[in-house]
Design an enzyme around this catalytic site. Structure first.
Site, PDB file in Angstrom:
ATOM      1  N   GLY A   5      11.820  17.493 -11.564  1.00  0.00           N
ATOM      2  CA  GLY A   5      10.860  16.582 -12.191  1.00  0.00           C
ATOM      3  C   GLY A   5      11.098  16.531 -13.694  1.00  0.00           C
ATOM      4  O   GLY A   5      11.964  17.233 -14.226  1.00  0.00           O
ATOM      5  N   SER A   6      10.293  15.694 -14.364  1.00  0.00           N
ATOM      6  CA  SER A   6      10.545  15.483 -15.794  1.00  0.00           C
ATOM      7  C   SER A   6      10.196  16.711 -16.632  1.00  0.00           C
ATOM      8  O   SER A   6      10.842  16.965 -17.653  1.00  0.00           O
ATOM      9  CB  SER A   6       9.759  14.261 -16.287  1.00  0.00           C
ATOM     10  OG  SER A   6       8.380  14.430 -16.041  1.00  0.00           O
TER      11      SER A   6
ATOM     12  N   GLY B  18       7.567  22.280 -12.349  1.00  0.00           N
ATOM     13  CA  GLY B  18       6.434  21.453 -12.759  1.00  0.00           C
ATOM     14  C   GLY B  18       5.424  21.313 -11.630  1.00  0.00           C
ATOM     15  O   GLY B  18       5.561  21.937 -10.574  1.00  0.00           O
TER      16      GLY B  18
ATOM     17  N   GLY C 107       5.548  14.919  -6.110  1.00  0.00           N
ATOM     18  CA  GLY C 107       5.655  13.589  -6.698  1.00  0.00           C
ATOM     19  C   GLY C 107       7.104  13.147  -6.848  1.00  0.00           C
ATOM     20  O   GLY C 107       7.430  11.969  -6.736  1.00  0.00           O
TER      21      GLY C 107
ATOM     22  N   LYS D 207       2.214  19.394  -5.300  1.00  0.00           N
ATOM     23  CA  LYS D 207       3.557  19.075  -5.770  1.00  0.00           C
ATOM     24  C   LYS D 207       4.196  18.070  -4.811  1.00  0.00           C
ATOM     25  O   LYS D 207       3.711  17.848  -3.723  1.00  0.00           O
ATOM     26  CB  LYS D 207       4.407  20.355  -5.819  1.00  0.00           C
ATOM     27  CG  LYS D 207       4.023  21.232  -7.012  1.00  0.00           C
ATOM     28  CD  LYS D 207       4.880  22.476  -7.138  1.00  0.00           C
ATOM     29  CE  LYS D 207       6.349  22.222  -7.130  1.00  0.00           C
ATOM     30  NZ  LYS D 207       6.828  21.287  -8.163  1.00  0.00           N
TER      31      LYS D 207
ATOM     32  N   GLU E 162      11.599  22.896  -3.161  1.00  0.00           N
ATOM     33  CA  GLU E 162      10.790  23.595  -4.168  1.00  0.00           C
ATOM     34  C   GLU E 162       9.974  24.709  -3.522  1.00  0.00           C
ATOM     35  O   GLU E 162       9.850  25.808  -4.077  1.00  0.00           O
ATOM     36  CB  GLU E 162       9.846  22.609  -4.862  1.00  0.00           C
ATOM     37  CG  GLU E 162      10.556  21.691  -5.844  1.00  0.00           C
ATOM     38  CD  GLU E 162       9.642  20.613  -6.399  1.00  0.00           C
ATOM     39  OE1 GLU E 162       9.915  20.147  -7.508  1.00  0.00           O
ATOM     40  OE2 GLU E 162       8.662  20.228  -5.726  1.00  0.00           O
TER      41      GLU E 162
ATOM     42  N   LYS F 168      -2.288  17.390 -15.939  1.00  0.00           N
ATOM     43  CA  LYS F 168      -2.114  17.958 -14.587  1.00  0.00           C
ATOM     44  C   LYS F 168      -3.293  18.841 -14.155  1.00  0.00           C
ATOM     45  O   LYS F 168      -3.433  19.153 -12.977  1.00  0.00           O
ATOM     46  CB  LYS F 168      -0.817  18.778 -14.526  1.00  0.00           C
ATOM     47  CG  LYS F 168       0.423  18.027 -15.009  1.00  0.00           C
ATOM     48  CD  LYS F 168       0.741  16.878 -14.101  1.00  0.00           C
ATOM     49  CE  LYS F 168       1.917  16.024 -14.540  1.00  0.00           C
ATOM     50  NZ  LYS F 168       3.186  16.686 -14.633  1.00  0.00           N
TER      51      LYS F 168
HETATM   52  C1  5RP Z   1       8.803  17.215  -7.637  1.00  0.00           C
HETATM   53  C2  5RP Z   1       7.595  17.887  -8.163  1.00  0.00           C
HETATM   54  C3  5RP Z   1       7.381  17.845  -9.638  1.00  0.00           C
HETATM   55  O1  5RP Z   1       7.316  19.141 -10.116  1.00  0.00           O
HETATM   56  C4  5RP Z   1       6.095  17.128  -9.912  1.00  0.00           C
HETATM   57  O2  5RP Z   1       6.162  15.847  -9.311  1.00  0.00           O
HETATM   58  C5  5RP Z   1       5.842  16.997 -11.411  1.00  0.00           C
HETATM   59  O3  5RP Z   1       6.763  16.104 -11.952  1.00  0.00           O
HETATM   60  P1  5RP Z   1       6.757  15.753 -13.495  1.00  0.00           P
HETATM   61  O4  5RP Z   1       7.106  16.995 -14.219  1.00  0.00           O
HETATM   62  O5  5RP Z   1       7.801  14.688 -13.625  1.00  0.00           O
HETATM   63  O6  5RP Z   1       5.384  15.251 -13.854  1.00  0.00           O
HETATM   64  O7  5RP Z   1       6.814  18.464  -7.459  1.00  0.00           O
HETATM   65  O8  5RP Z   1       8.824  17.241  -6.244  1.00  0.00           O
END
Ligand code: 5RP
Length: 227
Positions: A29-30, A84, A98, A96, A105, A123
């Site tokens: 994720g970002s 993340g 997204g 988690k 993960e 978050k």
């Molecule tokens: C990916 C995840 C990410 O950790 C979660 O979506 C958060 O992403 P971001 O840091 O881009 O907000 O679970 O499967």
């Protein structure tokens, strides 16, 4: 984009959990991408670690930064993972998935001694569920699983990519984004989903996070799990 500074601050704060010689799990994720970038800089300065990525995306980023990679075959236990999250509540329960990497993960988290979550201020939630819960499914089971999740009270959407095709995970499965609204009993929901044939994994991460580094403005607060 508004919270990029907070993501980076949380990622920077997580570096202190990574020690020389460790096996390090890389989230996806970002926010995790900031961590991988900063870890790459530490490796360039001489830090010796080996990493296990939780997605193809994170593997590619780590490889481009020359972070040494390893596998569960060589190292079935991870010292520390930094990842993340989409949501975190006061008990450090997480939603988690997204980014679609929830299966790998969760496997990485389950093999980790210290699971560190990095997050921007958006978050943190009083009750999980505003963010749709990702559920990774076997394609064959989709109509069956969809009905069962709807019966639990969710509006269910098949995740699609930018071209309108079903999104495929790194394991070539589909994802259902399940809009539950407030999830008052995440443990019970997690059990129900885990018991459904056809569901590979769901995005509720309960009792897994040891530390959450939550950035707000210029500050990063450290939340730890009690009990
Ligand atoms: C990916 C995840 C990410 O950790 C979660 O979506 C958060 O992403 P971001 O840091 O881009 O907000 O679970 O499967």
């Amino acid at each position: 984009m508004a919270h990029e500074h907070e993501k980076e601050a949380a990622a920077r704060a997580s570096l202190k959990f990574v020690k020389e010689g460790q096996i390090v799990g890389l989230g996806t994720g970002s926010t995790a991408a900031f961590f991988i970038q900063l870890l790459g800089e530490e490796v360039r300065k001489g830090l010796r670690i080996q990493a296990i990525p939780s997605s193809d995306r994170s593997r590619e980023q780590a490889a481009s930064l020359r972070i040494p990679l390893t596998t569960f075959e060589e190292h079935p236990e991870i010292d520390v993972t930094v990842d993340g999250t989409d949501e975190v509540d006061e008990h450090l329960r997480l939603i988690k998935g997204g980014g679609g990497a929830l299966l790998h993960e969760k496997i990485v988290a389950s093999a980790t001694k210290q699971y560190v979550i990095i997050a921007d201020s958006t978050k943190r939630v009083p009750v999980l569920g505003k963010f749709p819960l990702a559920v990774e499914i076997i394609k064959f089971a989709q109509p069956v699983v969809e009905r069962k999740i709807q019966a639990l009270g969710a509006k269910v959407e098949l995740r699609c990519d930018a071209n309108g095709n079903p999104f495929l995970t790194d394991e070539h499965n589909h994802i259902l984004d399940c809009h539950f609204g407030e999830i008052r009993n995440p443990e019970a929901l997690a059990r129900s989903l885990s018991d459904m044939p056809g569901i590979v994994e769901h995005g509720l991460f309960i009792g897994m996070a040891d530390v959450v580094l939550l950035a707000k403005g210029g500050q990063v607060i450290e939340l730890t799990r009690r009990g």
